[in-house]
Design a protein around this motif. Sequence first.
Motif, PDB file in Angstrom:
ATOM      1  N   ASP A  31     -11.447   0.392  15.422  1.00 26.18           N
ATOM      2  CA  ASP A  31     -12.280   1.592  15.362  1.00 26.18           C
ATOM      3  C   ASP A  31     -12.227   2.208  13.963  1.00 26.18           C
ATOM      4  OD1 ASP A  31     -10.051   3.180  15.079  1.00 26.18           O
ATOM      5  OD2 ASP A  31     -10.018   3.847  17.151  1.00 26.18           O
ATOM      6  N   PHE A  33     -10.794   4.712  12.570  1.00 32.74           N
ATOM      7  CA  PHE A  33      -9.515   5.025  11.964  1.00 32.74           C
ATOM      8  C   PHE A  33      -8.738   3.758  11.623  1.00 32.74           C
ATOM      9  CE2 PHE A  33      -5.157   6.363  11.714  1.00 32.74           C
ATOM     10  CZ  PHE A  33      -5.274   7.466  10.894  1.00 32.74           C
ATOM     11  N   GLY A  34      -8.823   2.776  12.519  1.00 30.02           N
ATOM     12  CA  GLY A  34      -8.166   1.495  12.246  1.00 30.02           C
ATOM     13  C   GLY A  34      -8.696   0.857  10.975  1.00 30.02           C
ATOM     14  N   ILE A  35     -10.005   0.962  10.766  1.00 29.10           N
ATOM     15  CA  ILE A  35     -10.599   0.401   9.547  1.00 29.10           C
ATOM     16  C   ILE A  35     -10.022   1.088   8.309  1.00 29.10           C
ATOM     17  CG2 ILE A  35     -12.757   0.068   8.267  1.00 29.10           C
ATOM     18  CD1 ILE A  35     -14.189   0.033  11.028  1.00 29.10           C
ATOM     19  N   ILE A  37      -7.124   2.660   8.073  1.00 30.02           N
ATOM     20  CA  ILE A  37      -5.710   2.307   7.905  1.00 30.02           C
ATOM     21  C   ILE A  37      -5.571   0.942   7.230  1.00 30.02           C
ATOM     22  CG2 ILE A  37      -3.561   1.701   9.083  1.00 30.02           C
ATOM     23  CD1 ILE A  37      -4.115   3.718  11.167  1.00 30.02           C
TER      24      ILE A  37
END
Lengths: 207, 207, 207
Positions: A31, A33-35, A37
């Motif tokens: 998602d 935020f994961g991208i 991070i």
Amino acid sequence: MELSIFNILDILGTIAFAISGALAAMDRRLDLFGIFIVAFVTASGGGTLRDILIGDTPVNWMQNTIYIYLIGVVTVLAIIFRNKINYLKKSLFLFDTIGLGVFTITGVEIGVRSGLDPIISIALGAMTGTFGGVLRDILCNEIPVIFRKEIYATACIVGGLVFVIMHSLGAKLDVIYVTTALIIIGIRLVVVKYHISLPYYYISEKP
Amino acid sequence: MELSIFNILDILGTIAFAISGALAAMDRRLDLFGIFIVAFVTASGGGTLRDILIGDTPVNWMQNTIYIYLIGVVTVLAIIFRNKINYLKKSLFLFDTIGLGVFTITGVEIGVRSGLDPIISIALGAMTGTFGGVLRDILCNEIPVIFRKEIYATACIVGGLVFVIMHSLGAKLDVIYVTTALIIIGIRLVVVKYHISLPYYYISEKP
Amino acid sequence: MELSIFNILDILGTIAFAISGALAAMDRRLDLFGIFIVAFVTASGGGTLRDILIGDTPVNWMQNTIYIYLIGVVTVLAIIFRNKINYLKKSLFLFDTIGLGVFTITGVEIGVRSGLDPIISIALGAMTGTFGGVLRDILCNEIPVIFRKEIYATACIVGGLVFVIMHSLGAKLDVIYVTTALIIIGIRLVVVKYHISLPYYYISEKP
């Protein structure tokens, strides 16, 4: 942070690694935020390891806010233009190689400046250049690509070697930076173009 | 770096862990450089974690060039003799156990010397002894073997406990080193010979 | 270590993360020691990363022995009551959320106290809150759940933002702690209840 040639290259490298991290994360369907991070870790991982090993804390990205903003902007742009970027893989590859070269140089330079042995400085440079990509692959649960394809880290080591030799001969820092970066970029371009790879070895199953 | 008994054991441990890393990397069919990286990380990972946690930077392998040369030579030898080494798994197992014992001791000793609590020193020792192998398995994308087989880390903890007790009783350092190392090696040999393992627990699926 | 509200929340957070690590390890059928390691890493990983990045070594758990004992006791209890705990997943979720909130706050506070830029302090807080869970998932060889489910780290970031704003307005620390923790907990409860998730993006395969 003044804008020397060095800093410009450094920023280019950060951008390139952030894009590569964001692409890998989107490939894994993470998602928003994961991208971010994965982009952040890919772009700042090498420098963070360098600073921790050398004991230069708080680490660099904690002292210069430009990196976190830069990676945030790059992530958003990478998401918006994700399908276009995919077409641009060749220029991405170029940016990635620039990043590899520049981050290697920062590691070697800091090692030399800290009075470490030349071979240790080269190792520090290679780690600085490659560790972000290793972290990216570990987070995405793959065997680090550095172990599988192209002479990735070997280019860093050759570049680091040239850095150390030129430095001991008293060459000017700017000249060293540009020469070393061009050597690393050149090696990687040639290696990929001609599909050169290091030999690999395995243990025969039926001896 | 003077050559005490401690240093000799330390070098033996580095060699053993480097071989174990190189073997794991060849098993994964990594290329020449990948094999060196995994060997280096396996052999120096524990000490690096120890130095970072304690704040003793630049970390040990950056200050003593002998480690990087040693691991390089071991990697080349491991590649050349890869099929022979495979036959020698028993002696590798012994070397690996020596490494485990010695690295545990370095961690416990540095903890005690830094004035840390004994149980913290033991934890530091166990981390120093086992972290290289954990990193090796993460890089090779496997569940760390430390979690699956034999009473690996438990041996470190028992050895660390003996170290701390003997140290508080005022025993000589040389005696402590040898005794602790022999205990760790002994536990592991017995455990593997008699297939002793710690209990494991799982959550029943149909309660 | 005096027992302020802060310390009490910190201990609750450590307990919750230790339980979550122990459950994950039992799910993977690790042995007794493996369960303890994963519990320890999950509970102390975030604070350790925080201390290493900031250069505050030896890291926190090495200076306060309470953490290692606490995690040991929690591991044993988690094993004994493993099937009961499984039923209690909702309260575990609550504890875990408390841990997330509290550890985020410790990171933000230490960043602010060290004179770091507010956005860097928020990033440090988010890392402190989430890194233990990331390590747990890497050790168990899964894509970190933080990248897949719920707005986990986003709650940390919003909470950290509120912390920084209240701090710059001169609010009392106790008030800031409680408010920020409640915001993080509240966001996560609402997000999970209503199945809110961040958008994810992927690269179209046939452009």
